[in-house]
Design a protein around this motif. Structure first.
Motif, PDB file in Angstrom:
ATOM      1  N   ILE A 182       0.346 -30.201  -1.062  1.00 22.62           N
ATOM      2  CA  ILE A 182       0.331 -28.749  -1.321  1.00 22.62           C
ATOM      3  C   ILE A 182       1.726 -28.346  -1.777  1.00 22.62           C
ATOM      4  CG2 ILE A 182      -0.015 -26.447  -0.329  1.00 22.62           C
ATOM      5  CD1 ILE A 182      -1.813 -27.677   1.773  1.00 22.62           C
ATOM      6  N   ILE A 183       1.781 -27.791  -2.962  1.00 27.09           N
ATOM      7  CA  ILE A 183       3.091 -27.376  -3.481  1.00 27.09           C
ATOM      8  C   ILE A 183       3.236 -25.889  -3.221  1.00 27.09           C
ATOM      9  CG2 ILE A 183       4.591 -27.303  -5.545  1.00 27.09           C
ATOM     10  CD1 ILE A 183       3.582 -30.132  -4.789  1.00 27.09           C
ATOM     11  N   MET A 184       4.227 -25.540  -2.428  1.00 29.45           N
ATOM     12  CA  MET A 184       4.432 -24.124  -2.122  1.00 29.45           C
ATOM     13  C   MET A 184       5.889 -23.769  -2.343  1.00 29.45           C
ATOM     14  SD  MET A 184       3.070 -21.926   1.076  1.00 29.45           S
ATOM     15  CE  MET A 184       4.019 -22.353   2.491  1.00 29.45           C
ATOM     16  N   SER A 185       6.150 -23.068  -3.449  1.00 31.80           N
ATOM     17  CA  SER A 185       7.500 -22.552  -3.632  1.00 31.80           C
ATOM     18  C   SER A 185       7.405 -21.042  -3.518  1.00 31.80           C
ATOM     19  CB  SER A 185       8.062 -22.975  -4.986  1.00 31.80           C
ATOM     20  OG  SER A 185       7.408 -22.239  -5.984  1.00 31.80           O
ATOM     21  N   LYS A 186       8.552 -20.380  -3.529  1.00 28.99           N
ATOM     22  CA  LYS A 186       8.584 -18.938  -3.251  1.00 28.99           C
ATOM     23  C   LYS A 186       7.588 -18.162  -4.109  1.00 28.99           C
ATOM     24  CE  LYS A 186      12.125 -15.571  -2.859  1.00 28.99           C
ATOM     25  NZ  LYS A 186      12.194 -15.153  -4.243  1.00 28.99           N
ATOM     26  N   ASP A 187       7.464 -18.550  -5.369  1.00 32.11           N
ATOM     27  CA  ASP A 187       6.628 -17.741  -6.266  1.00 32.11           C
ATOM     28  C   ASP A 187       5.223 -18.296  -6.451  1.00 32.11           C
ATOM     29  OD1 ASP A 187       8.822 -16.099  -6.712  1.00 32.11           O
ATOM     30  OD2 ASP A 187       9.626 -17.571  -8.139  1.00 32.11           O
ATOM     31  N   THR A 188       4.862 -19.332  -5.717  1.00 41.85           N
ATOM     32  CA  THR A 188       3.511 -19.881  -5.892  1.00 41.85           C
ATOM     33  C   THR A 188       2.482 -18.827  -5.509  1.00 41.85           C
ATOM     34  OG1 THR A 188       4.404 -21.972  -5.130  1.00 41.85           O
ATOM     35  CG2 THR A 188       2.014 -21.843  -5.352  1.00 41.85           C
ATOM     36  N   VAL A 189       1.482 -18.630  -6.382  1.00 44.73           N
ATOM     37  CA  VAL A 189       0.381 -17.720  -6.036  1.00 44.73           C
ATOM     38  C   VAL A 189      -0.843 -18.595  -5.818  1.00 44.73           C
ATOM     39  CG1 VAL A 189      -1.075 -15.836  -6.836  1.00 44.73           C
ATOM     40  CG2 VAL A 189       1.368 -15.854  -7.401  1.00 44.73           C
ATOM     41  N   PHE A 190      -1.399 -18.522  -4.635  1.00 46.79           N
ATOM     42  CA  PHE A 190      -2.555 -19.358  -4.302  1.00 46.79           C
ATOM     43  C   PHE A 190      -3.848 -18.614  -4.604  1.00 46.79           C
ATOM     44  CE2 PHE A 190       0.881 -21.018  -1.756  1.00 46.79           C
ATOM     45  CZ  PHE A 190       0.737 -22.388  -1.942  1.00 46.79           C
ATOM     46  N   PRO A 191      -4.876 -19.355  -5.004  1.00 43.00           N
ATOM     47  CA  PRO A 191      -6.164 -18.702  -5.263  1.00 43.00           C
ATOM     48  C   PRO A 191      -6.804 -18.229  -3.957  1.00 43.00           C
ATOM     49  CG  PRO A 191      -6.404 -21.087  -5.409  1.00 43.00           C
ATOM     50  CD  PRO A 191      -4.939 -20.806  -5.193  1.00 43.00           C
ATOM     51  N   ALA A 192      -7.859 -17.399  -4.096  1.00 41.67           N
ATOM     52  CA  ALA A 192      -8.507 -16.830  -2.913  1.00 41.67           C
ATOM     53  C   ALA A 192      -9.024 -17.913  -1.961  1.00 41.67           C
ATOM     54  CB  ALA A 192      -9.653 -15.926  -3.346  1.00 41.67           C
ATOM     55  N   GLU A 193      -9.314 -19.103  -2.486  1.00 42.39           N
ATOM     56  CA  GLU A 193      -9.783 -20.220  -1.645  1.00 42.39           C
ATOM     57  C   GLU A 193      -8.713 -20.600  -0.624  1.00 42.39           C
ATOM     58  OE1 GLU A 193     -10.055 -20.058  -4.843  1.00 42.39           O
ATOM     59  OE2 GLU A 193     -12.117 -20.530  -5.376  1.00 42.39           O
ATOM     60  N   SER A 194      -7.448 -20.330  -0.950  1.00 40.57           N
ATOM     61  CA  SER A 194      -6.344 -20.709  -0.059  1.00 40.57           C
ATOM     62  C   SER A 194      -5.650 -19.449   0.453  1.00 40.57           C
ATOM     63  CB  SER A 194      -5.342 -21.584  -0.801  1.00 40.57           C
ATOM     64  OG  SER A 194      -5.988 -22.704  -1.331  1.00 40.57           O
ATOM     65  N   ARG A 195      -6.443 -18.503   0.896  1.00 38.88           N
ATOM     66  CA  ARG A 195      -5.883 -17.233   1.359  1.00 38.88           C
ATOM     67  C   ARG A 195      -4.834 -17.464   2.455  1.00 38.88           C
ATOM     68  NH1 ARG A 195      -5.029 -11.989  -0.193  1.00 38.88           N
ATOM     69  NH2 ARG A 195      -5.139 -10.576   1.575  1.00 38.88           N
ATOM     70  N   HIS A 196      -5.065 -18.490   3.327  1.00 40.72           N
ATOM     71  CA  HIS A 196      -4.110 -18.751   4.411  1.00 40.72           C
ATOM     72  C   HIS A 196      -2.729 -19.076   3.859  1.00 40.72           C
ATOM     73  CE1 HIS A 196      -5.627 -22.570   3.103  1.00 40.72           C
ATOM     74  NE2 HIS A 196      -4.809 -23.247   3.875  1.00 40.72           N
ATOM     75  N   LEU A 197      -2.705 -19.819   2.728  1.00 36.82           N
ATOM     76  CA  LEU A 197      -1.403 -20.178   2.156  1.00 36.82           C
ATOM     77  C   LEU A 197      -0.769 -18.967   1.482  1.00 36.82           C
ATOM     78  CD1 LEU A 197      -2.306 -23.673   0.686  1.00 36.82           C
ATOM     79  CD2 LEU A 197      -0.898 -23.173   2.697  1.00 36.82           C
ATOM     80  N   GLN A 198      -1.608 -18.146   0.878  1.00 41.48           N
ATOM     81  CA  GLN A 198      -1.082 -16.953   0.214  1.00 41.48           C
ATOM     82  C   GLN A 198      -0.485 -16.000   1.250  1.00 41.48           C
ATOM     83  OE1 GLN A 198      -0.534 -16.714  -2.816  1.00 41.48           O
ATOM     84  NE2 GLN A 198       0.029 -14.558  -3.025  1.00 41.48           N
ATOM     85  N   ILE A 199      -1.199 -15.841   2.366  1.00 46.28           N
ATOM     86  CA  ILE A 199      -0.662 -14.953   3.416  1.00 46.28           C
ATOM     87  C   ILE A 199       0.656 -15.532   3.943  1.00 46.28           C
ATOM     88  CG2 ILE A 199      -1.051 -13.985   5.727  1.00 46.28           C
ATOM     89  CD1 ILE A 199      -4.038 -13.960   5.163  1.00 46.28           C
ATOM     90  N   ARG A 200       0.680 -16.854   4.081  1.00 45.88           N
ATOM     91  CA  ARG A 200       1.875 -17.476   4.629  1.00 45.88           C
ATOM     92  C   ARG A 200       3.054 -17.376   3.666  1.00 45.88           C
ATOM     93  NH1 ARG A 200       1.237 -23.185   7.323  1.00 45.88           N
ATOM     94  NH2 ARG A 200       3.349 -23.968   7.111  1.00 45.88           N
ATOM     95  N   ASN A 201       2.741 -17.386   2.373  1.00 48.30           N
ATOM     96  CA  ASN A 201       3.808 -17.449   1.375  1.00 48.30           C
ATOM     97  C   ASN A 201       4.215 -16.077   0.848  1.00 48.30           C
ATOM     98  OD1 ASN A 201       5.540 -19.186   0.052  1.00 48.30           O
ATOM     99  ND2 ASN A 201       4.329 -19.090  -1.844  1.00 48.30           N
ATOM    100  N   ASP A 202       3.383 -15.065   1.079  1.00 48.39           N
ATOM    101  CA  ASP A 202       3.650 -13.767   0.447  1.00 48.39           C
ATOM    102  C   ASP A 202       3.970 -12.740   1.526  1.00 48.39           C
ATOM    103  OD1 ASP A 202       3.596 -11.367  -0.812  1.00 48.39           O
ATOM    104  OD2 ASP A 202       1.708 -11.687  -1.878  1.00 48.39           O
ATOM    105  N   PRO A 203       5.255 -12.449   1.701  1.00 50.68           N
ATOM    106  CA  PRO A 203       5.612 -11.523   2.786  1.00 50.68           C
ATOM    107  C   PRO A 203       4.970 -10.153   2.595  1.00 50.68           C
ATOM    108  CG  PRO A 203       7.560 -12.166   1.502  1.00 50.68           C
ATOM    109  CD  PRO A 203       6.410 -12.935   0.955  1.00 50.68           C
ATOM    110  N   SER A 204       4.623  -9.800   1.334  1.00 52.78           N
ATOM    111  CA  SER A 204       4.068  -8.455   1.137  1.00 52.78           C
ATOM    112  C   SER A 204       2.701  -8.333   1.815  1.00 52.78           C
ATOM    113  CB  SER A 204       3.994  -8.098  -0.354  1.00 52.78           C
ATOM    114  OG  SER A 204       2.916  -8.775  -0.938  1.00 52.78           O
ATOM    115  N   ILE A 205       1.937  -9.433   1.881  1.00 53.00           N
ATOM    116  CA  ILE A 205       0.648  -9.339   2.586  1.00 53.00           C
ATOM    117  C   ILE A 205       0.904  -9.232   4.083  1.00 53.00           C
ATOM    118  CG2 ILE A 205      -1.609 -10.406   3.006  1.00 53.00           C
ATOM    119  CD1 ILE A 205      -1.351 -11.935   0.458  1.00 53.00           C
ATOM    120  N   ARG A 206       1.842 -10.051   4.573  1.00 50.99           N
ATOM    121  CA  ARG A 206       2.110  -9.976   6.015  1.00 50.99           C
ATOM    122  C   ARG A 206       2.667  -8.603   6.394  1.00 50.99           C
ATOM    123  NH1 ARG A 206       4.530 -14.779   4.838  1.00 50.99           N
ATOM    124  NH2 ARG A 206       6.550 -14.000   5.521  1.00 50.99           N
ATOM    125  N   ASN A 207       3.496  -8.032   5.511  1.00 49.52           N
ATOM    126  CA  ASN A 207       4.000  -6.674   5.778  1.00 49.52           C
ATOM    127  C   ASN A 207       2.859  -5.678   5.820  1.00 49.52           C
ATOM    128  OD1 ASN A 207       6.565  -7.489   5.811  1.00 49.52           O
ATOM    129  ND2 ASN A 207       7.051  -6.870   3.708  1.00 49.52           N
TER     130      ASN A 207
END
Ligand code: ASP
Length: 630
Positions: A140-165
């Motif tokens: 799994i490649i996760m850099s600061k700007d990686t945008v994950f598809p909806a299938e990987s919502r867990h990774l997107q939430i983990r990587n995107d502080p705006s969702i966690r905020n």
């Protein structure tokens, strides 16, 4: 094939408890110098400065903070892999427990003196021991700007502080709502069933089949009937942050399941509900957004005024550009030439775009060539007339309406160079529905002018209550409605009360003229919520359903429980529901409710991560006595 990890990274049974939070590290900083701590977090970027010196980031998700770890080779006490080499082998993003010693440090300064966002600059932690708690896989490649598809919502939430905020903000908002209503206004939070019954309130429902042949529950489109039942049960004030389900067309940023702040008050009028909701909304805006200039009471506007002045029942009052009708100024023969309509209402609005008419012309060309203009060009009631005011060529375009009309128009709407003048015809009939084409054009022009940089985006929050809605609207086949035979459906829902005694008198003679005691709260062109005073008399409820909506005996049976409950001396009551997802999205300036929901459904109602809905198995079909049609 499964790649084997050191067993500890695959499954950790015991791990040390954290002894310090990042919050404390940030707050107390150098005061903690030399203290031993255990921290939990995720490993961030690592830099091996030399064979014997490694720097790594440790990220915390609660605060969104980062502390720098420093590691030099030490021998592990138990002879296992040394912490230094463990750190150097760890994959970025792995969760760890670190024990270490806090060391104060000089704030590192970047090129322009700024430090990295979220980095705690006053201390770093010298690693004494490290317990990897799981491993982040290297596929799994996760850099600061990686945008994950909806299938990987867990990774997107983990990587995107705006969702966690957004989720943290939403949680705070819910707490404020509960505190304001329950602590200050004596509301009781009560949960109502999710396994409800199919009753035609307006939207299409989701059915839940049972194991008893032919029987199904329905998921509630809102807790409307239960909350009214609670009023008849002697509960003074009810609130619930409630899940609602509507099997609707998912365009327009809707979700099949969504959340409402649902409330109801006994012995209450519309006025009482509006005041209470204002208190909640003002508290939210003040505490979470620091709003200072909210009015004591929000202004009010009738549905009729909103539709005629702004072409919308949820007007964005920040945009100006009021619509006025002008057909009385224009010679009759010209009015009839404005479009295919006979004796239309002709409306005008001014839209300031630029000071130089040539700039406005460029904007109009861009807009008219865009797909957004198509619905307006194809309006069956005639295209809009779009004119650009230019003092060098006074009245040029407008003169098609005759010199006098053009001059009167110019006086009436106070034109300046570069203003757009939009003229549109519509049929001469009562308003129904939520918007008119010129109202939609007002919004589309604003959006396009902001997008192309001609005007600034509107700022601030303009609240308004919209009231005096018609109680009934002509029903369209597209909506499931309430299933009456009268060709009418309740504009809000069939439990809404007529507004005054005169309105009650019109129920049987001219139902489309009856005004409802229904109020919607609108901010910046978005409906935050709506509610009404309810019919609390069983006779009146029966009259509306049976005589006005003309529901069949069969349909009436669906509501028999409600009639029975009202009959038991139900007090007058009124309530409202705020769309909580949308409220949070508006407060945070997010375009879509999906941005403020942890696990939103796709445009096709699917959860792409868990992959729902799923095909029913043969066994399930059998359990529920269902058969698929060939
Ligand atoms: N139940 C209504 C709705 O969902 C709100 C209300 O009238 O309280 O829109």
């Amino acid at each position: 094939m499964i790649r084997l990890q050191p067993i500890v990274t695959i499954f950790t049974v015991n791990f040390p408890q954290a002894s310090c939070t990042f919050q404390r590290l940030a707050a107390e900083g150098a005061e903690l110098n030399d203290q031993q701590v255990i921290l939990h977090g995720y490993i961030g970027t690592r830099r091996d400065a030399s064979k014997s010196l490694t720097f790594a980031e440790l990220h915390d998700m609660t605060l969104g903070a980062t502390v720098q770890l420093v590691s030099t080779p030490t021998k592990a006490v138990d002879g296992s892999n040394s912490p230094h080499s463990t750190l150097r082998e760890l994959q970025e993003h792995s969760p760890v427990a670190i024990s270490g010693t806090i060391k104060s440090r000089k704030a590192p300064s970047g090129k322009d003196g700024e430090s990295k966002a979220g980095l705690i600059t006053s201390v770093e932690v010298k690693v004494d021991n490290i317990a990897p708690l799981n491993a982040f896989p290297n596929d799994i490649i996760m850099s600061k700007d990686t945008v994950f598809p909806a299938e990987s919502r867990h990774l997107q939430i983990r990587n995107d502080p705006s969702i966690r905020n957004a989720l943290a903000f939403r949680s705070k908002a819910a707490r404020i709502v509960r505190n304001e209503l329950c602590e200050k206004h004596d509301f009781t939070e009560i949960e109502t069933p999710l396994l409800f019954k199919s009753t035609p309130e307006g939207a299409r429902e989701f059915l839940v089949p049972t194991r008893t042949p032919g029987l199904a529950y329905a998921l509630p489109q809102s807790p409307q009937q239960y909350k009214q039942i609670l009023m008849a049960s002697g509960i003074p004030r009810y609130v619930q942050i409630a899940k609602c389900f509507r099997d609707e067309d998912l365009r327009a940023d809707r979700q099949p399941e969504f959340t409402q702040v649902d409330l109801e008050m006994a012995f209450a009028s519309a006025e009482d509900v509006m005041r209470t909701v204002e208190a909640v909304v003002k508290r939210l805006w003040t505490e979470l957004l620091g709003a200072k200039d909210l009015p004591d009471n929000f202004p009010r506007m009738s549905y009729e005024d909103a539709m005629s002045k702004y072409g919308s029942d949820k007007p964005d009052l920040r945009l100006g550009s009021e619509i006025q009708s002008i057909e009385y100024m224009i010679p009759v023969d010209l009015v009839n030439k404005i479009g295919p309509l006979d004796d239309p209402i002709v409306e005008v609005m001014k839209f300031p775009i630029a000071e130089d008419p040539n700039d406005t012309r460029n904007f109009v060309n861009k807009f008219m060539d865009s797909p957004e203009a198509q619905p307006f060009i194809q309006n069956p009631h005639g295209q809009p007339g779009i004119f650009i005011f230019d003092t060098r060529k006074p009245l040029q375009g407008l003169a098609v309406f005759g010199f006098e009309a053009a001059e009167a128009l110019e006086d009436m709407i106070d034109l300046e160079d570069g203003d757009l003048v939009v003229i549109q015809a519509r049929p001469r009939e009562e308003f129904s529905g939520g918007s008119t084409p010129i109202g939609n054009l007002r919004l589309a022009l604003h959006k396009a002018a902001v997008k192309h940089g001609y005007i600034d985006a509107a700022r601030g929050f303009a609240f308004t209550w919209i009231n005096d809605f018609p109680l009934f609207s002509p029903s369209s086949d597209a909506e499931p409605g309430q299933g009456g035979a009268a060709g009418l459906s309740a504009t809000h829902h069939p439990f809404t009360s007529p507004k005054t005694a005169e309105d009650v008198d019109l129920l049987l003679t001219d139902p489309l003229k009856v005004r409802a005691d229904h109020y919607d709260l609108v901010v910046n062109g978005v409906e935050l919520g709506g509610g009404s005073r309810r019919i609390h008399s069983a006779e009146m409820q029966e009259l509306v359903m049976r005589e006005v909506l003309q529901m069949s005996d069969e349909r009436m049976k669906d509501f028999a429980h409600l009639i029975e409950v009202l009959r038991a001396g139900c007090p007058p009551h009124a309530g409202l529901a705020l769309g909580f997802d949308r409220l949070v999205a508006v407060m945070m300036g997010r375009e879509s409710v999906r941005d403020v929901i942890a696990f939103p459904k796709s445009g096709r109602g699917e959860d792409m991560l868990v992959k729902s809905p799923t095909k029913m198995t043969e066994g399930q079909l059998e359990t529920y006595h269902l058969r698929l049609r060939e």
